[in-house]
Design an enzyme around this catalytic site. Structure first.
Site, mmCIF file in Angstrom:
data_model
loop_
_atom_site.group_PDB
_atom_site.id
_atom_site.type_symbol
_atom_site.label_atom_id
_atom_site.label_comp_id
_atom_site.label_asym_id
_atom_site.label_seq_id
_atom_site.Cartn_x
_atom_site.Cartn_y
_atom_site.Cartn_z
ATOM 1 N N HIS A 37 5.438 -2.324 -5.117
ATOM 2 C CA HIS A 37 6.885 -2.159 -5.101
ATOM 3 C C HIS A 37 7.516 -2.674 -6.403
ATOM 4 O O HIS A 37 8.440 -2.059 -6.949
ATOM 5 C CB HIS A 37 7.505 -2.922 -3.922
ATOM 6 C CG HIS A 37 7.079 -2.440 -2.575
ATOM 7 N ND1 HIS A 37 6.253 -3.178 -1.753
ATOM 8 C CD2 HIS A 37 7.350 -1.303 -1.902
ATOM 9 C CE1 HIS A 37 6.052 -2.517 -0.630
ATOM 10 N NE2 HIS A 37 6.695 -1.369 -0.694
ATOM 11 N N GLY A 147 5.670 5.557 -4.739
ATOM 12 C CA GLY A 147 4.307 5.275 -5.153
ATOM 13 C C GLY A 147 3.343 6.397 -4.820
ATOM 14 O O GLY A 147 3.462 7.052 -3.777
ATOM 15 N N ARG A 187 0.668 -3.692 4.758
ATOM 16 C CA ARG A 187 -0.189 -3.840 5.940
ATOM 17 C C ARG A 187 -1.474 -4.609 5.635
ATOM 18 O O ARG A 187 -2.200 -4.962 6.573
ATOM 19 C CB ARG A 187 -0.516 -2.465 6.527
ATOM 20 C CG ARG A 187 0.676 -1.810 7.228
ATOM 21 C CD ARG A 187 0.287 -0.535 7.954
ATOM 22 N NE ARG A 187 1.353 -0.045 8.824
ATOM 23 C CZ ARG A 187 2.250 0.863 8.461
ATOM 24 N NH1 ARG A 187 2.199 1.386 7.245
ATOM 25 N NH2 ARG A 187 3.185 1.249 9.304
#
Length: 287
Positions: A37, A147, A187
């Site tokens: 990010h 992304g 995750r």
């Protein structure tokens, strides 16, 4: 840097920037930000006068058995990362701000959303397209950054923007990996120590596919078979899919004649991870 919760606040701030003739970049996220990010934010900062980051765990893109409730959240940490990387504004709405109780309008797509992740997550891309359209309408950015790790999502967003004549440039950014090759993902925090080691089979299988291509192999079945064997050798891994598809249409291919996306989704324990590479363009390095 400001953090706002309402649509009107975002619109008022962005309008004031636009009146000054400033360009606006936008990075939509679900929060719990990592280096991937951050790379999107810094890329956006380099190309725009102001950058907005949305942090919104979108309930519409989660299926009934998926991890909406447990998805990691840490706004304070996210805000610090946004600020240090140059973002000017965070939009962090509550679900009620984004969806009225009688919400009934959706953005859907055929074709690109049916394979790959769409097979096992049938509601996912309708949720993605709907929320991204709403966010684009709210923020009105000049450019938006996504992304390449979510390669199918990137292809879907590009198609949606083209189909609906949205005046936004979509910028795809490279996959960011850990030192050992694992693709950065929010995750990854679900993985225990044993699962974290097991998860390296994804990047190892990708490297095997890349090596075969470098050696001249062009048969998709041969490459997918070799990648599958590596993952199946890991007891904690369960394959959702490994497929070679046309990089634009996302239709399955038999040979690597045109730019091809090789995408995979694998469960490590209960955690579903995705990864990919494209050939020959934007070939990702995986250790």
């Amino acid at each position: 840097m400001e953090i706002v919760k309402t649509v009107n606040e975002v619109r008022n701030i962005v309008k004031s920037w636009q009146k000054e003739g400033l360009t606006v970049g936008f990075v939509p996220t679900m929060g719990y930000l990592h280096e991937g990010h951050q790379s999107l934010i810094t890329h956006a900062v380099s190309e725009n006068d102001r950058v907005v980051v949305s942090i919104f765990v979108n309930p519409m893109q989660f299926g009934p058995t998926e991890d909406l409730a447990s998805y990691p959240r840490d706004l304070e940490r996210d805000a610090a990362l946004c600020e240090v990387n140059g973002a000017a504004l965070i939009f962090n709405p509550e679900p009620a701000e984004m969806y009225f109780p009688d919400f009934s309008t959706y953005v859907d797509m055929e074709g690109l959303t049916e394979g790959l992740c769409g097979q096992s997550r049938p509601v996912h891309f309708r949720g993605v397209c709907t929320v991204v359209t709403k966010l684009f309408n709210i923020v009105q950015p000049d450019r938006a950054y996504f992304g390449q790790k979510d390669a199918q999502q990137l292809a879907v967003i590009k198609q949606m923007v083209r189909d609906l004549n949205m005046a936004i440039e979509i910028v795809g950014c490279p996959i960011i990996r850990e030192a050992d090759g694992l693709a950065k993902s929010s995750r990854n925090t679900y993985l225990n120590e044993e699962e974290r080691k097991a998860a390296l089979v994804l990047s190892r299988s990708i490297r095997k596919g890349q090596q075969l291509l470098e050696q001249g192999e062009r048969n998709a079945h041969t490459i997918i078979e070799a990648m599958t064997a590596i993952i199946q050798a890991e007891p904690l891994a369960k394959i959702d899919y490994i497929e070679a598809v046309d990089a634009r249409s996302l239709k399955k291919v038999e040979t690597f004649e045109h730019p091809v996306l090789v995408a995979l989704a694998v469960y490590i324990g209960k955690t579903r991870l995705i990864d990919n590479f494209t050939y020959p363009e934007q070939l990702e390095e995986a250790k």
